[in-house]
Design an enzyme around this catalytic site. Structure first.
Site, PDB file in Angstrom:
ATOM      1  CG  ASP A  78       2.555  -2.013  -8.342  1.00 15.13           C
ATOM      2  OD1 ASP A  78       2.944  -1.046  -9.028  1.00 15.13           O
ATOM      3  OD2 ASP A  78       1.612  -1.945  -7.528  1.00 15.13           O
TER       4      ASP A  78
ATOM      5  CD  GLU B 153       6.262   1.016  -9.121  1.00 15.52           C
ATOM      6  OE1 GLU B 153       5.866   1.971  -9.813  1.00 15.52           O
ATOM      7  OE2 GLU B 153       5.489   0.272  -8.488  1.00 15.52           O
TER       8      GLU B 153
END
Length: 679
Positions: free
Chosen positions: A310, A346
């Site tokens: 993330d 990401e």
């Protein structure tokens, strides 16, 4: 070191750590202390001087960042905060936080893995499926009620069998590292459903366990591996639940605040490259080692097969600016336990120069939001989007063709947990996030969606049919593109979040999959199975090299060519035609025969416009006529649309696509419709 009873409610002993090596305090416990099941926490004494970045407060019980399992309950209380009153730096709070925070549990590392082996699916063969552990089975009729929404529920044979039949090779689990809700959500009666608010990176979230989170998570991995399905974790190493200078003291903030967090020049404040209040100081060796140790643990002890990071640019910022050769990437590359795991970034965060798509190291793959936007624009009917469609369909070489990277560096997706579901992409023009209690201000506003003629639910059969067709268009495009496809769980049967494109705080039917839909929309599920079956059979859809219009060894065919509806290859001026959306993609040598020789060709015809287009087909190279595999405008589970395409032309209805095949391709592909319908 503070020891507690088995429930984590009563402190039974407080022991000073007697020795120090470098910056690590340590000591030994005599039996029976320290055996598996021991509940513990830490208290750290030292100066409380926030303006120097020091926030020691022995009244705050601190969770071991290496804890493998958690005990006790977490609830918001003023005692969790290290300061006496907000804004008054230098005044430490004197309330004991032990009663309202989590503790660590010593675990037994033994687990009978049996003959568990990682599936080790090559990237080119990988099909990702993003799901939430709770939401996927909370309403599943075959899962026993006591296991719904848990690791064991996801490991249930009916659930694993569904994933296997669908054609999934890897599940990408939303965060299962232990997390807690933000206070502003708790005050509203909401929760952090997605889990991006970590408090203990080594410990599986207890919310998804019936009794034993560590053992039950391992059982989940073992069950999926037995079905040939890999497990990839969405990990959150960019920030923690401790927030900014007004946040609680739960673990790292009280252990060594200035080491683990990036601080502003005013050391009392935190750099916020994540939008959550704090940013991990990955440039410090201790913080970096903590993350590497954690990854090694999940890979070696929990047998997971990969990680999706993330807000990954945070991990490439040693001191401020992103570098693809940052120390963290070097550390991952040199760690033997991580040599063969899948690494997915990401590739954006909220820091300076935060958008880094295409800039991660060669061994990484990346979520490709440019793919999402290009495909949404094309199938929405936006003109002048034909070139963007082609670039993304072919693997996004403009982003990834460097340093030996391959098309599999691009993780293609049309939807993910963050945003609209596929059904909502074709059913809503605007977000509808009122349930989040933020006056619909949260969530993205630029969604590139079209409601197909009515906002939200409708009884209009024409609109319903158009939505079904458009979902098939998106699914066909995604699963036939070069790169690694990622499906959002439930998109294969058109689940909806009622137009909520930021459902991070909804632990209810908005997020829980409605499995009755999988029966009501069984044709859509069958269509996805057909697409994934064709993808497995076609080497031309799973290339390790970028499509570039190069001649094949027979010198007669190209790896890819782009066709105009008039029956000719597109010219330079055609790409900039603002009034045409018709596009044919001819993939040469898409199959391999029994002798390993390339043969057979695929022709993917697309019409993103609002009126029909008739395609004059290129001359078949290996047979006398093109065969139709599917047409999204007329695909039905009870109607075999396959057959020869007469007269060298195919009419595509508005907002539709079709797949044609030519040559001596495997019979199983030509009969894939019948095969899947029968099963």
């Amino acid at each position: 070191l503070c020891l507690f009873d088995a429930r984590g409610e009563k402190e039974t002993a407080r022991i000073m750590l007697p020795a120090r090596t470098g910056d690590i305090w340590h000591g030994f416990l005599r039996l029976p202390h320290g055996v598996p099941g021991t509940v513990y926490g830490f208290r750290a004494s030292g100066p409380y001087e926030p303006r120097r970045g020091l926030r020691y407060n022995p009244q705050k019980l601190l969770l071991d960042p290496y804890a493998r399992q958690l005990a006790g309950t977490f609830h918001w209380d003023d005692a969790l905060f290290g300061f006496r009153r907000p804004g008054l730096d230098g005044e430490a709070d004197g309330a004991d936080s032990a009663a309202c925070t989590l503790k660590g549990v010593v675990t037994d590392s033994h687990y009978d893995w049996g003959d568990d082996r990682p599936p080790a699916t090559p990237w080119r063969d990988t099909v990702l499926y993003e799901l939430h552990v709770k939401g996927f089975t909370q309403r599943h009729p075959a899962v026993p009620e006591e296991h719904r929404g848990t690791y064991l529920g996801l490991a249930h044979p009916a659930v694993v069998g569904y994933l296997k039949r669908l054609g999934i090779t890897a599940v990408e689990l939303l965060p299962v590292q232990a997390f807690v809700p933000e206070r502003f959500l708790a005050d509203k009666g909401l929760v952090n459903y997605w889990g991006y608010n970590s408090v203990a990176w080594f410990a599986p979230a207890t919310q998804y366990a019936a009794h034993d989170p560590v053992g039950e998570f391992r059982s989940l991995v073992k069950a999926l591996h037995a079905a040939g399905i890999e497990v990839i974790l969405d990990v959150v190493f960019n920030h923690t639940a401790e927030g900014n200078e007004l946040g609680p003291t739960l673990s790292l903030k009280g252990l060594d605040n200035a080491t683990y967090y990036r601080l502003e020049n005013d050391r009392s404040r935190y750099q916020n490259h994540t939008g959550t209040g704090n940013t991990l100081a990955i440039g410090h060796p201790a913080a970096r080692q903590l993350v590497i140790d954690c990854l090694r643990y999940w890979a070696e002890d929990m047998h997971v097969d990969g990680f999706r990071f993330d807000l990954a640019p945070v991990l490439g910022r040693d001191e401020g600016w992103f570098r693809s050769e940052a120390e963290f990437f070097r550390a991952v590359r040199s760690e033997p336990a991580l040599r063969y795991v899948k690494l997915i970034a990401e590739p954006w965060d909220m820091g300076p120069d935060g958008y880094q798509v295409g800039r991660f190291p060669p061994e990484w793959s990346e979520w490709n939001d440019k793919y999402r936007d290009a495909m949404r624009a094309y199938w929405k009917g936006d003109y002048a989007s034909r070139g963007g469609f082609a670039e993304r369909f072919a693997g996004s070489s403009d982003l990834f063709r460097h340093h030996g990277r391959r098309p599999t560096a691009s993780v293609n997706f049309v939807t993910c947990h963050d945003g609209f579901t596929l059904y909502d992409v074709v059913s809503y023009n605007e977000k509808h996030n009122e349930a989040n209690l933020e006056d619909n201000r949260d969530g993205h506003n630029h969604n590139l969606t079209w409601n197909s003629g009515a906002e939200g639910p409708t009884s209009d059969a024409v609109i319903f049919d158009l939505r079904e067709r458009r979902m098939r268009n998106f699914l066909a495009t995604l699963l036939l593109s070069q790169g690694v496809p990622m499906l959002l769980a439930g998109d294969e049967f058109g689940r909806s979040q009622a137009g909520n494109n930021n459902a991070y705080c909804q632990d209810n039917a908005i997020n829980w999959l409605d499995w009755e839909l999988s029966e009501l929309r069984a044709p859509l599920v069958a269509f996805v199975r057909q697409l994934l079956f064709i993808r497995r059979q076609s080497t031309g859809l799973r290339r390790d090299a970028f499509l570039k219009g190069a001649r094949q060894p027979d010198r007669q065919h190209k790896d890819v060519s782009w066709w105009h509806p008039e029956g000719r290859e597109l010219q330079e001026s055609d790409w900039h035609d603002p009034l045409s959306l018709g596009l044919g993609v001819l993939i040469g040598h898409a199959f391999v025969d029994l002798h390993g020789h390339a043969n057979g060709h695929l022709l993917f015809l697309c019409n993103g416009a609002g009126q029909p287009v008739t395609f004059q087909l290129p001359r078949p190279a290996s047979s006398t006529v093109w065969q139709l595999v599917f047409d999204t405008a007329c695909w039905q589970p009870t109607q075999d649309v396959q057959g020869p395409v007469p007269n060298g032309a195919h009419r595509l209805d508005a907002h539709s696509c079709a797949l044609l095949v030519d040559g001596d391709v495997p019979a199983a592909v030509r009969s894939s419709f019948a095969l899947l319908s029968a099963s």
